[in-house]
Design a protein around this motif. Sequence first.
Motif, short mmCIF file in Angstrom:
data_model
loop_
_atom_site.label_atom_id
_atom_site.label_comp_id
_atom_site.label_asym_id
_atom_site.label_seq_id
_atom_site.Cartn_x
_atom_site.Cartn_y
_atom_site.Cartn_z
N LYS A 69 1.13 6.52 -7.02
CA LYS A 69 -0.03 7.35 -7.36
C LYS A 69 0.29 8.83 -7.18
CE LYS A 69 -3.74 4.02 -6.53
NZ LYS A 69 -4.79 3.55 -5.59
N GLU A 70 1.01 9.15 -6.14
CA GLU A 70 1.42 10.54 -5.93
C GLU A 70 2.31 11.02 -7.06
OE1 GLU A 70 1.54 11.96 -1.32
OE2 GLU A 70 3.32 10.94 -2.09
N ASN B 132 2.71 9.55 -10.19
CA ASN B 132 2.28 9.28 -11.56
C ASN B 132 0.77 9.32 -11.78
OD1 ASN B 132 4.92 8.11 -12.94
ND2 ASN B 132 4.84 7.24 -10.88
N SER B 133 0.02 9.58 -10.74
CA SER B 133 -1.44 9.55 -10.82
C SER B 133 -1.96 8.15 -11.17
CB SER B 133 -1.97 10.57 -11.84
OG SER B 133 -1.60 11.87 -11.48
N ARG B 134 -1.15 7.14 -10.96
CA ARG B 134 -1.56 5.74 -11.13
C ARG B 134 -0.68 4.88 -10.24
NH1 ARG B 134 0.76 3.05 -16.56
NH2 ARG B 134 0.22 1.27 -15.28
N GLY B 135 -1.23 3.79 -9.79
CA GLY B 135 -0.49 2.93 -8.88
C GLY B 135 -0.21 1.56 -9.46
N SER C 126 -0.74 -2.13 -10.85
CA SER C 126 -1.72 -2.95 -11.55
C SER C 126 -1.94 -4.26 -10.80
CB SER C 126 -1.24 -3.26 -12.97
OG SER C 126 -0.87 -2.08 -13.67
N ASP D 176 2.10 1.58 -3.58
CA ASP D 176 0.99 2.03 -4.42
C ASP D 176 0.73 3.52 -4.22
OD1 ASP D 176 -1.31 1.32 -6.18
OD2 ASP D 176 -2.49 1.89 -4.43
N HIS D 177 0.76 3.96 -2.97
CA HIS D 177 0.51 5.38 -2.66
C HIS D 177 1.59 6.27 -3.26
CE1 HIS D 177 -0.77 8.90 -0.38
NE2 HIS D 177 0.47 9.03 0.07
N ARG E 266 0.84 -1.20 0.00
CA ARG E 266 0.00 0.00 0.00
C ARG E 266 0.87 1.25 0.00
NH1 ARG E 266 -5.39 -1.05 0.85
NH2 ARG E 266 -5.82 1.10 1.44
#
Length: 269
Positions: free
Chosen positions: A103-104, A106-109, A111, A99-100, A96
Amino acid sequence: MRTIIYYFTGTGNSLAAAKTIAAGLSDCELVSIASLRNTPGDIVPPAGRVGIVCPVYDAGLPVIVAAFAHRLSLAGTRYVFGIVTLGGAGGTSALRQLDHILKERNSRGLSAAFDVKMPGNFPPVHRPPEGKEKDGILASADGQLTEIAGRIQKGEQVPVGFSLFAWLMHAATYRFFSGSVHAGDKKFSVSDSCTSCGTCAKVCPVGNITMVQGRPAWQHHCELCCACLHFCPVEAIDLHSMQGTKGRGRYRHPALKIEDMKAQAEGNR
């Protein structure tokens, strides 16, 4: 699809995992995260599929892996997977965290996210398993990793799981760990049984050990991977934390060699 797997390892579990995954994928390259630590700027993988494989430290990512993830640009990547190896708990919280960060950045985490039990090897917490117990854990991990490689090859979406216990453990311990890890080498000591072989300096993935008058001297940019402790051929190195490490066994993955650790630091894989 071309794949790059970025890995970090201290005792070989995560490298062995990365190799097993790579064997199940076509056109796959392994790249050491440690070898990129001093490179400038963003890291842009020339691949459509990217994996990150590392151990779990204090229910989170090794600090070097977290720093790497903050630099990773995934604009040209279609599929991203994370695999963490662990001997205890905290796999979901580490995934997690990864993933976070992604996302911060690349705006994606992720797959797909997977945790794989392998022999615990932080002696203050885990007395490393031996004999049939160790062999059984490794055999089970190999089977799981082979299955995971197939799922990755198919492009399966596997969401990050959640464990309340792992989340609470991460919240309670990780901030202290990440803030103090580089100076954590102050708790290492070397006994008079040291033979001045220099193995500890050779295997350190971040070049944190120099030999001074034939004895290891830690330079305080440690990742607490404990490679120095586990590789010492005479067990002259101890870590004075919690229960300590004296008499608590040593471990490295049976396929791991000194040359693998040197390659990790230098990026020659």
